[in-house]
Design an enzyme around this catalytic site. Structure first.
Site, PDB file in Angstrom:
ATOM      1  N   LYS A 115       0.912  37.869   1.209  1.00 58.26           N
ATOM      2  CA  LYS A 115       0.034  36.798   0.689  1.00 58.26           C
ATOM      3  C   LYS A 115      -0.530  35.935   1.819  1.00 58.26           C
ATOM      4  CE  LYS A 115       2.252  36.776  -3.811  1.00 58.26           C
ATOM      5  NZ  LYS A 115       3.418  36.250  -4.561  1.00 58.26           N
ATOM      6  N   GLY A 156       4.853  43.337  -0.256  1.00 61.23           N
ATOM      7  CA  GLY A 156       5.064  42.380  -1.323  1.00 61.23           C
ATOM      8  C   GLY A 156       4.468  41.020  -0.989  1.00 61.23           C
ATOM      9  N   SER A 157       5.155  39.987  -1.422  1.00 57.21           N
ATOM     10  CA  SER A 157       4.596  38.636  -1.316  1.00 57.21           C
ATOM     11  C   SER A 157       4.373  38.194   0.117  1.00 57.21           C
ATOM     12  CB  SER A 157       5.531  37.644  -2.005  1.00 57.21           C
ATOM     13  OG  SER A 157       5.736  38.057  -3.337  1.00 57.21           O
ATOM     14  N   ALA A 158       5.075  38.818   1.082  1.00 54.78           N
ATOM     15  CA  ALA A 158       4.874  38.435   2.480  1.00 54.78           C
ATOM     16  C   ALA A 158       3.421  38.662   2.877  1.00 54.78           C
ATOM     17  CB  ALA A 158       5.803  39.225   3.384  1.00 54.78           C
TER      18      ALA A 158
END
Lengths: 470, 487
Positions: B219, B215-217
């Site tokens: 990014k 997920g966003s980790a």
């Protein structure tokens, strides 16, 4: 010690009695056994077993009594026979004691010691009571009748582990077939000694094979068929093989006819093929022999033979040391039929070779007595008895090591089994008797009437064997 | 007759020779094959004949051996079994070994050649030395902080020393007591069946053997790629990004959970976790440069061993642009182990240099002499030093002003990134809450710890808040424990 008697015989006729040699070797045999016993304790518990002195004293006493009997009644006996028997019996006790440590609920060493004592008692009885082996010749037909009865009786008792060879009365059990071995050897020796000329020189000649007449051959083939038939009924292929081999060897030695060997091997091959193909118990043994690891591949775990081979392999050249192997993995019959695997694992190829050589020496001394004797019965008897030992060692050792199909049989003296140990002590007693006869000085001795001219066919050999190595 | 007796004797001699030759065959020539037969129990019996060496955490062995007096004499025992199960694995007489018990089995069981008194001694004699000990890099306090932080919820924690690659904690929850599997018999087979049947899969090592969509980790990795590739020159410059963003070549729109993402700068996109900006940047960087960047952080490596094998963290190598856009925000086929995400944080904290993660510090023989020491070496160069510095600043901003405020520690420089990964059919599963972070004592020249936390059954809404809400406090506790250690 050897010159304790003061008989005034001409020196050139005197053979040394060698009783002192026997005594020293006996001390060595007892010490080796005691050392083995102590080594097991040291390896397992870091302590010498508390009863080591008792064990040593017991074995020593048995050896001493046997030695005294020989010294008194068979002073010219071969000095190697008794020490080898004591050493093998002592090693057997050590191995059984060692395996007892793995099976706390099934102790066999004490029982085996009692049987060994009984065996030595029989040994002493035979040495003391049987003054001349030729007496046995008179009882040939009684012997064979008794042998047949002994072999027949277990058929009426339930099979144990697939073989009907046991008589069980109360908690007491024995294998009568073991004793029958001696009786058959006596019978074969007596019969062949009396009839060997007829067997050798009469009959038709087909190609290069001299076939005997039915008149002489009849009884012996009948006996053989009967004994083999009984054994197939009892499903004890090992003993069957032993009797057959004994029969062929004695027949060959008596007549020198290679035709007998050919016929014998043919019969054996045919018999083995038929039994191996159709008798399920034997058939499975043959399958095991052809592929000892089939049961592993089939997911049923290693067979006994595979476990036995694992044990030998684990021993390697020098062995793991007494008490440090895992031959108990063989499970059932580890102390009896498979006792050699424990020796192989814990004493290694080195120890195993030593044991084989002890047996070889025992057999060789029997053969030597046979060569030195002059009466055909004595000759055939000692060859027969020695051959029993040789064949038995080969059949069971070859069986547990994957050389030939496995057949249940006791390793002489080593294996757990009362009947076997008693029988083997009697065999050694008879060998002591014939060897004493062979080595004793008999100036101007007249041979028994049964001697046939054929004995003289090779006189240099006789002289050589009587003169050499003494 | 004498001639025949001699021939019969020769026959007996033949039998003797046959026996001896056969004995040599079995005991010498075929012995090795027979010894190695899997059905031969001797190797097993010998193996358990002596106490097994221990696995050590700090100064304390976390394993032991007890003599059962059975045929297989020694059984494994574990102090704090569930706590260290993801580190030790089990050593079972029935089911073999896993993890460190497996990877260092030759040392623990005493067959390793380094334990032998002379070179080649063990190979020649096939002998067994007393079992050696394996000293791990794990820190008891850090491990415990992670384990207690998860408090039985499904999830995992991985913590690293960024400067060395030493693994300070490997936590997987729920866990199990490996001692239940040590012996033989029905209690062991029952325990095995029960553990395998359990829906929570306690024997799964979630820290290194389970991959999750990051997920966003993820990014952080995309940001590193954008900076390294020159797609973004200045992290504070506005990007030309619409919100929502239409995935290239499709009509699918990608929404933002956060506000203020339209044309947000890279720094802002990291701080509030903008999907649109990062997805678009991933596409602009392109597949080739993205693959180079993820490889630098350790993705797509099948062979990473710590020394136990670590599951491959995946970033697809063949994708269309819309798939690349989703992959760039840690969705689509992008998956990572918690250890992998800890490595991402560690690489950033260590100025772009990724040290090889390892679990074993040294191996000692039975008497405590060190016979092998694990060196610390560079595993990958993840990003340029300058890029790493920019990323550090952005991650600190996340903790100070963004989604990761729950991870803040007074007086300590902490950088982090939240993540919430949707999964399941149509994203109906409970989202995985992620938090990756690192901490550096201002007095120290180097970062103390990098950590990744994943909580599977995060009970919160789908916003990035769940990563900050569920995972960040655990990360903080772990970092605090690690900071205490380094002081």
């Amino acid at each position: 010690m050897t010159a304790s008697t003061a008989d005034a015989r001409p020196p050139e006729l005197r053979l040394p009695k060698r009783r002192g040699v026997e005594l020293s070797l006996l001390i060595g045999a007892v010490l080796i056994s005691v050392y083995g016993y102590a080594a097991v304790g040291l390896a397992r518990n870091n302590a010498v077993p508390p009863d080591v002195a008792g064990y040593g004293a017991g074995l020593g006493l048995l050896a001493l009594l046997a030695h005294l009997a020989v010294r008194l009644r068979a002073p010219y006996a071969d000095p190697l026979l008794l020490p080898i028997a004591v050493l093998l019996n002592g090693l057997g006790l050590v191995l059984i004691y060692r395996l007892d440590l793995e099976t706390p609920r099934d102790q066999a060493a004490t029982t085996q010691l009692v049987w060994s004592t009984l065996g030595v008692a029989f040994f002493i009885a035979v040495v003391v009571l049987l003054r001349d082996h030729r007496v046995l010749q008179r009882y040939a037909y009684l012997a064979v009748a008794t042998a047949l009865v002994l072999m027949t009786v277990p058929i009426f008792f339930p099979a144990v582990n697939g073989a009907k060879i046991w008589i069980r009365v109360g908690g007491f059990s024995f294998q009568p077939g073991e004793f029958a071995k001696i009786l058959l050897a006596v019978f074969f020796a007596a019969y062949l000694a009396a009839n060997r000329n007829a067997l050798a020189y009469t009959g038709r000649r087909i190609w290069r094979l001299q076939l005997p007449t039915g008149r002489v051959l009849g009884p012996i083939v009948a006996i053989w068929l009967l004994s083999v038939g009984v054994l197939v009924l009892e499903r004890d292929l090992g003993t069957s093989l032993l009797f057959f081999g004994l029969f062929v060897i004695m027949l060959y030695v008596a007549t020198g006819r290679t035709g007998w060997i050919a016929v014998g091997l043919l019969l054996a091959a045919a018999g083995a093929f038929v039994v191996g193909s159709f008798e399920p118990h034997v058939h499975s043994r043959v399958q095991d022999w052809l592929d000892p690891f089939a049961s592993i591949d089939a997911g049923r775990g290693p067979s006994q033979l595979a476990q036995s081979l694992f044990a030998f392999a684990a021993g390697g050249m020098l062995g793991t040391g007494l008490g440090l192997g895992h031959s108990i993995l063989i499970g059932f019959a580890a102390k009896s039929d498979f006792i050699l695997a424990t020796a192989g694992e814990e004493l290694g190829l080195t120890g195993l070779t030593a044991i084989f050589l002890l047996y070889a020496l025992l057999v060789a001394r029997g053969y030597r007595a046979g060569l030195a004797l002059r009466d055909p019965f004595g000759r055939l008897l000692s060859i027969g008895l020695a051959s029993i030992l040789a064949l038995q060692v080969f059949v069971i050792a070859g069986g547990v090591m994957g050389l030939i199909p496995l057949t249940g049989m006791a390793m002489p003296f080593l294996a757990q089994g009362g009947s076997s140990v008693v029988t083997n002590w009697i065999i050694v007693a008879l060998l002591i008797r014939v060897s004493a006869e062979a080595r004793a000085p008999h100036p101007g001795r007249t041979e028994a009437g049964a001697i046939a001219p054929i004995v003289e066919e090779d006189p240099p050999d006789v002289g050589h064997h009587q003169g050499a190595g003494r | 007759m004498i001639r025949y007796i001699r021939r019969a004797a020769a026959f007996c001699l033949l039998l003797l020779v046959a026996l001896l030759v056969n004995a040599a065959r079995v005991q010498l020539f075929e012995a090795d094959a027979l010894d190695d037969n899997p059905a031969n129990r001797r190797t097993t019996i010998e193996r358990y004949d002596q106490p097994r060496g221990d696995i050590v955490v700090g100064d304390e062995p976390v394993t032991g051996s007890k003599d059962t007096g059975e045929q297989l004499a020694h059984e494994r025992t574990y102090r704090h079994g569930p706590l260290y199960a993801p580190v030790t694995g089990y050593a079972s007489q029935t089911y073999g070994t896993t993890l460190l018990e497996n990877a260092e089995d030759d040392v623990l069981s005493g067959t390793a050649s380094v334990l032998a008194p002379l070179p080649l001694w063990g190979d020649l004699t096939r002998s067994r030395q007393p079992g050696g000990d394996v000293v791990t890099t794990v820190d008891a306090a850090v491990q415990r902080a992670g384990y207690e932080g998860l408090a039985g919820r499904r999830g995992a924690v991985a913590a690293l020393d960024p400067g060395t690659g030493a693994i300070l904690a490997l936590v997987s929850s729920p866990s199990y007591d490996p001692e239940r599997l040590s012996g033989t018999g029905s209690s062991v087979t029952d325990a095995w069946a029960e553990l395998n049947r359990s829906a929570s899969r306690p024997m799964l090592n979630r820290a290194i053997r389970q991959t999750y969509p990051p997920g966003s980790a993820f990014k952080i990795v995309t940001a590193a790629a954008a900076l390294d590739a020159g797609v973004v020159e200045d992290p504070d410059e506005e990007t030309d990004t619409p919100s929502p963003y239409v995935l290239p070549g499709t009509t699918t729109t990608l929404p933002d959970e956060a506000r203020g993402c339209e044309n947000a700068s890279l720094a802002e996109a990291i701080r509030v976790s903008c999907n649109t900006v990062m997805a678009r940047l991933g596409v602009e960087v392109g597949l080739e440069d993205m693959l180079e960047a993820v490889g630098g952080f350790g993705f797509n490596d099948d062979d990473l061993r710590i020394p136990s094998r670590v599951a491959r963290s995946n970033f697809d190598t063949d994708m269309s642009d819309d798939q690349l856009a989703q992959s760039a925000i840690g969705q689509f086929d992008t998956t990572a182990t918690p250890l992998q995400m800890a490595m991402v944080a560690a690489a950033v904290a260590n100025d772009g240099e990724l040290r090889r993660p390892h679990l074993v510090d040294r191996v000692t023989d039975h008497d405590g002499r060190t016979v092998r020491r694990e060196g610390s070496d560079t595993y990958r160069r993840a990003t340029k030093r300058e890029t790493a510095r920019q990323l550090q600043r952005m991650m600190v901003d996340v903790v100070e002003n963004g989604t990761g405020t729950n991870a803040a520690i007074d007086g300590v420089r902490v950088g982090g990134k939240t993540g919430t990964a949707q999964h399941g059919v149509d994203n109906t599963g409970t989202p995985y809450a992620w938090f990756i972070s690192w901490a550096r004592d201002p007095d120290s020249g180097r970062p103390a710890v990098a950590v990744a936390v994943v909580v599977e059954d995060a009970s919160a809404n789908r916003a990035d808040v769940s990563g900050g809400g569920n995972a960040a406090p655990i990360a903080r506790a772990v970092m605090e424990a690690a900071l205490t250690r380094s002081r």
